[in-house]
Design a protein around this motif. Sequence first.
Motif, short mmCIF file in Angstrom:
data_model
loop_
_atom_site.label_atom_id
_atom_site.label_comp_id
_atom_site.label_asym_id
_atom_site.label_seq_id
_atom_site.Cartn_x
_atom_site.Cartn_y
_atom_site.Cartn_z
N VAL A 164 0.94 -1.19 -0.06
CA VAL A 164 -0.11 0.07 0.19
C VAL A 164 0.93 1.24 -0.16
N ASN A 165 1.84 1.37 0.77
CA ASN A 165 2.72 2.57 1.08
C ASN A 165 3.46 2.63 -0.23
N LYS A 166 3.92 1.71 -0.94
CA LYS A 166 4.64 1.78 -2.38
C LYS A 166 3.84 2.07 -3.13
N ILE A 167 2.76 1.85 -3.45
CA ILE A 167 1.86 2.12 -4.48
C ILE A 167 1.29 3.65 -4.44
N LEU A 168 1.04 3.88 -2.97
CA LEU A 168 0.50 5.35 -2.83
C LEU A 168 1.51 6.35 -2.71
#
Length: 241
Positions: A118-122
């Motif tokens: 999630v952190n990587k995509i956002l």
Amino acid sequence: MEYTRLNKAIAETGYCSRREADKLIEKRKVRVNGKLAEMGVKVTREDEISVMGEVLTKTARNIYLIFNKPIGITCTTDLRIKGNIISYINYPERIFPIGRLDKPSDGLIFMTNDGDIVNKILRSRNNHEKEYIVTVNKKISSDFIKKMSNGVPILDTVTKKCRVTRVNNYTFKIILTQGLNRQIRRMCEFLGYEVTSLRRLRIMNISLGNLKPGKYRSFTKKELKDLLALCEDSLKTHDSF
């Protein structure tokens, strides 16, 4: 033995984000092996982590789902909200959406229990393509296509240039590389058009395909591998989103 910061270990279970985990630790709601946890503590896979009495397992399998969200479903984990995405899917394990898709819109959204992805995509989402098909309430002009493509002033900024293709007199496809709040609807409104339907077809390398509304499936191994590769490449750009 490998040690991991407690907030990261909690996030990896899908319980919440690292920031939310820090808040829980500060409020003394987290225990490690039965003892109240302190900020900054590190844990191993052998340690038992519990939040407000609920034992979390760090070795839980990672879940990555492609969901075709129907119109009327709200992308929230708040179970008190009627029509929330979590209750609708009713998945047997804890998952949450990556990003959002408006209640009156439908189409592709990712669901996961992996806080790291999630952190990587956002963090890097401004570099990643998202494709939509949109229907509006009146005939699409060449001027509309040109202005949508070149950028429209909304939310105290001008949208980035994007690809817009006319499908028919009332429908167009658009590929964005940013994610402003209700961006497509606001862009159309600025140009005097009203969106009557909006469906997300693709995020990055993953397309909705023939998945029926209200249904979900797991990522294929190749889809996940390619998506992770795209995320790693984009982290080098140091986006702050």
